[in-house]
Design a protein around this motif. Sequence first.
Motif, PDB file in Angstrom:
ATOM      1  N   THR A 112      -3.200  -0.732   9.923  1.00  0.00           N
ATOM      2  CA  THR A 112      -4.129  -0.122   9.026  1.00  0.00           C
ATOM      3  C   THR A 112      -3.340   0.351   7.687  1.00  0.00           C
ATOM      4  N   ALA A 113      -1.977   0.322   7.845  1.00  0.00           N
ATOM      5  CA  ALA A 113      -1.232   0.660   6.510  1.00  0.00           C
ATOM      6  C   ALA A 113      -1.362  -0.650   5.563  1.00  0.00           C
ATOM      7  N   LEU A 114      -1.650  -1.922   6.174  1.00  0.00           N
ATOM      8  CA  LEU A 114      -1.975  -2.945   5.108  1.00  0.00           C
ATOM      9  C   LEU A 114      -3.237  -2.778   4.484  1.00  0.00           C
ATOM     10  N   VAL A 115      -4.145  -2.153   5.065  1.00  0.00           N
ATOM     11  CA  VAL A 115      -5.391  -2.025   4.536  1.00  0.00           C
ATOM     12  C   VAL A 115      -5.496  -0.675   3.648  1.00  0.00           C
ATOM     13  N   GLY A 116      -4.832   0.207   3.957  1.00  0.00           N
ATOM     14  CA  GLY A 116      -4.463   1.665   3.079  1.00  0.00           C
ATOM     15  C   GLY A 116      -3.767   1.164   1.935  1.00  0.00           C
ATOM     16  N   LEU A 117      -2.663   0.080   1.946  1.00  0.00           N
ATOM     17  CA  LEU A 117      -1.885  -0.166   0.692  1.00  0.00           C
ATOM     18  C   LEU A 117      -2.866  -0.972  -0.216  1.00  0.00           C
ATOM     19  N   ALA A 118      -3.706  -1.706   0.377  1.00  0.00           N
ATOM     20  CA  ALA A 118      -4.771  -2.442  -0.298  1.00  0.00           C
ATOM     21  C   ALA A 118      -5.693  -1.564  -1.257  1.00  0.00           C
ATOM     22  N   ALA A 119      -5.970  -0.442  -0.709  1.00  0.00           N
ATOM     23  CA  ALA A 119      -6.897   0.379  -1.303  1.00  0.00           C
ATOM     24  C   ALA A 119      -6.345   1.052  -2.245  1.00  0.00           C
TER      25      ALA A 119
END
Length: 175
Positions: A112-119
């Motif tokens: 989820t951190a991957l997606v959060g960082l992208a956002a």
Amino acid sequence: MTTVYIADTGVFVRCGGPDKDKFQQLRRALRQAGISLRIPQRVYEELGGDPATDEYPSGNIPYPDGFEEGWIIVADKLDYANPLVSTVMDEARRFIANETDRDEDITEKADTALVGLAAQVLDTGKADHVVLLTTDKPAGRAAETLLPQHGFSDRIEFRYVSVEYLETITADEFR
């Protein structure tokens, strides 16, 4: 256009270590393209880094050359006070749980951190486009599905990092 490349733990694990050809192929491609891979702090922890120290690299990580040479960078901390970041991470956890038929509570926080960082990098204007390099297909699909719902259509790309991808990767992948 500014593109940020984000990578997960699986990319480095799939390389097999710094003495392996796949690792050196990735290293060479990134250095020739002048690109760095950003990793969330959760990924850094999974790689064995210690986020409690003052500077990166720290801890006893198996890939110190990448950090020292600058082609792997630990990203800024996730801003959980940013409603977009926290919302996207919650949505990613549910998306991945549904895709994998698992309970949300056991979804890996690094995914989820991957997606959060992208956002976060898109929302703060630090990137116009994000390429997510991962061996985790549900996490990649979560990013490509969820971020367009928050106004980032055509600004996220998921690349599945297979063994074949690593064996044939060149600087052209990053231009």
